[in-house]
Design an enzyme around this catalytic site. Structure first.
Site, PDB file in Angstrom:
ATOM      1  N   LYS A 190       0.836  -1.212   0.000  1.00  0.00           N
ATOM      2  CA  LYS A 190       0.000   0.000   0.000  1.00  0.00           C
ATOM      3  C   LYS A 190       0.863   1.251   0.000  1.00  0.00           C
ATOM      4  O   LYS A 190       0.382   2.351   0.168  1.00  0.00           O
ATOM      5  CB  LYS A 190      -0.897   0.009   1.256  1.00  0.00           C
ATOM      6  N   LYS A 223       2.730   2.208   2.275  1.00  0.00           N
ATOM      7  CA  LYS A 223       2.609   2.821   3.607  1.00  0.00           C
ATOM      8  C   LYS A 223       3.674   2.212   4.502  1.00  0.00           C
ATOM      9  O   LYS A 223       3.875   1.008   4.511  1.00  0.00           O
ATOM     10  CB  LYS A 223       1.219   2.523   4.205  1.00  0.00           C
TER      11      LYS A 223
HETATM   12  N1  C2G Z   1     -10.602   7.345   8.326  1.00  0.00           N
HETATM   13  C1  C2G Z   1     -11.613   8.264   8.576  1.00  0.00           C
HETATM   14  N2  C2G Z   1     -11.297   9.549   8.804  1.00  0.00           N
HETATM   15  C2  C2G Z   1     -10.000   9.957   8.798  1.00  0.00           C
HETATM   16  C3  C2G Z   1      -8.965   9.020   8.573  1.00  0.00           C
HETATM   17  C4  C2G Z   1      -9.302   7.703   8.339  1.00  0.00           C
HETATM   18  O1  C2G Z   1     -12.809   7.910   8.579  1.00  0.00           O
HETATM   19  N3  C2G Z   1      -9.721  11.280   9.021  1.00  0.00           N
HETATM   20  C5  C2G Z   1     -10.989   5.951   8.068  1.00  0.00           C
HETATM   21  C6  C2G Z   1     -10.575   5.479   6.681  1.00  0.00           C
HETATM   22  O2  C2G Z   1     -11.524   5.904   5.705  1.00  0.00           O
HETATM   23  C7  C2G Z   1     -10.559   3.966   6.859  1.00  0.00           C
HETATM   24  C8  C2G Z   1     -10.132   3.807   8.335  1.00  0.00           C
HETATM   25  O3  C2G Z   1     -10.317   5.090   8.957  1.00  0.00           O
HETATM   26  O4  C2G Z   1     -11.878   3.437   6.689  1.00  0.00           O
HETATM   27  C9  C2G Z   1      -8.687   3.388   8.483  1.00  0.00           C
HETATM   28  O5  C2G Z   1      -7.890   4.336   7.805  1.00  0.00           O
HETATM   29  P1  C2G Z   1      -6.412   3.878   7.338  1.00  0.00           P
HETATM   30  O6  C2G Z   1      -5.691   3.259   8.466  1.00  0.00           O
HETATM   31  O7  C2G Z   1      -5.798   5.013   6.582  1.00  0.00           O
HETATM   32  O8  C2G Z   1      -6.786   2.709   6.322  1.00  0.00           O
HETATM   33  P2  C2G Z   1      -6.401   2.590   4.787  1.00  0.00           P
HETATM   34  O9  C2G Z   1      -4.952   2.798   4.598  1.00  0.00           O
HETATM   35  O10 C2G Z   1      -7.359   3.406   4.043  1.00  0.00           O
HETATM   36  O11 C2G Z   1      -6.608   1.010   4.535  1.00  0.00           O
HETATM   37  O12 C2G Z   1      -8.298  -2.831   2.396  1.00  0.00           O
HETATM   38  C10 C2G Z   1      -8.584  -1.531   2.881  1.00  0.00           C
HETATM   39  C11 C2G Z   1      -7.348  -0.842   3.369  1.00  0.00           C
HETATM   40  O13 C2G Z   1      -6.631  -1.660   4.269  1.00  0.00           O
HETATM   41  C12 C2G Z   1      -7.743   0.481   4.012  1.00  0.00           C
END
Ligand code: C2G
Length: 132
Positions: free
Chosen positions: A44, A46
């Site tokens: 990803k 990340k």
């Molecule tokens: N999120 C949110 N508001 C934010 C930041 C994050 O609602 N200000 C939500 C994201 O939309 C996601 C969850 O928190 O639903 C987790 O965010 P991340 O850890 O950034 O996840 P991500 O990298 O988007 O991974 O298969 C799906 C992926 O693993 C999602």
């Protein structure tokens, strides 16, 4: 028992994550989080600050979270939904539409992201402080 499933990296846990987990739990009785492994995060693009084990420990201490499973790849969601008898799949709406294929297996809900916070923003802000 209505089971809810969501996925993410959840690094440097912040109130945007908590808002998502809280609303996801409110949709059912049991919330499962598919937590991105360190290996999967490379895919990803990340680099999580906290290791998978520590991110898992933190998530498991949150009252909204009932179970944490590893997210190893993009292709495990259908299997996870079936294996865990999931009723509702939830993601923040930055993912809107990306997981609609799961509608054949469960309800799919995209929740509004929390504005004004993100893990990358935290990292940037801390770098600015460090660099003066
Ligand atoms: N999120 C949110 N508001 C934010 C930041 C994050 O609602 N200000 C939500 C994201 O939309 C996601 C969850 O928190 O639903 C987790 O965010 P991340 O850890 O950034 O996840 P991500 O990298 O988007 O991974 O298969 C799906 C992926 O693993 C999602």
């Amino acid at each position: 028992m209505k089971k809810v499933l969501t996925y993410g990296t959840f690094d440097l846990l912040h109130f945007g994550h908590i808002n998502l987990l809280s609303r996801a739990k409110d949709l059912g009785d049991h919330l499962i989080v598919g937590l991105s492994t360190d290996e999967f995060n490379k895919g990803k693009n990340k680099q999580a600050y906290h290791s998978y084990e520590n991110r898992k420990l933190i998530l498991e201490s949150i009252r909204f979270v009932d179970e944490v499973i590893p997210e190893n790849n993009w292709d495990q969601k259908i299997k996870d939904v079936i294996k865990h008898n999931v009723d509702i799949f939830v993601m923040g709406d930055d993912w809107k539409g990306k997981f609609d294929f799961l509608k054949d297996y469960c309800e799919v809900i995209y929740l509004p992201r929390t504005i004004g916070i993100s893990t990358s923003q935290i990292k940037n802000d801390l770098n600015m402080v460090k660099n003066g």
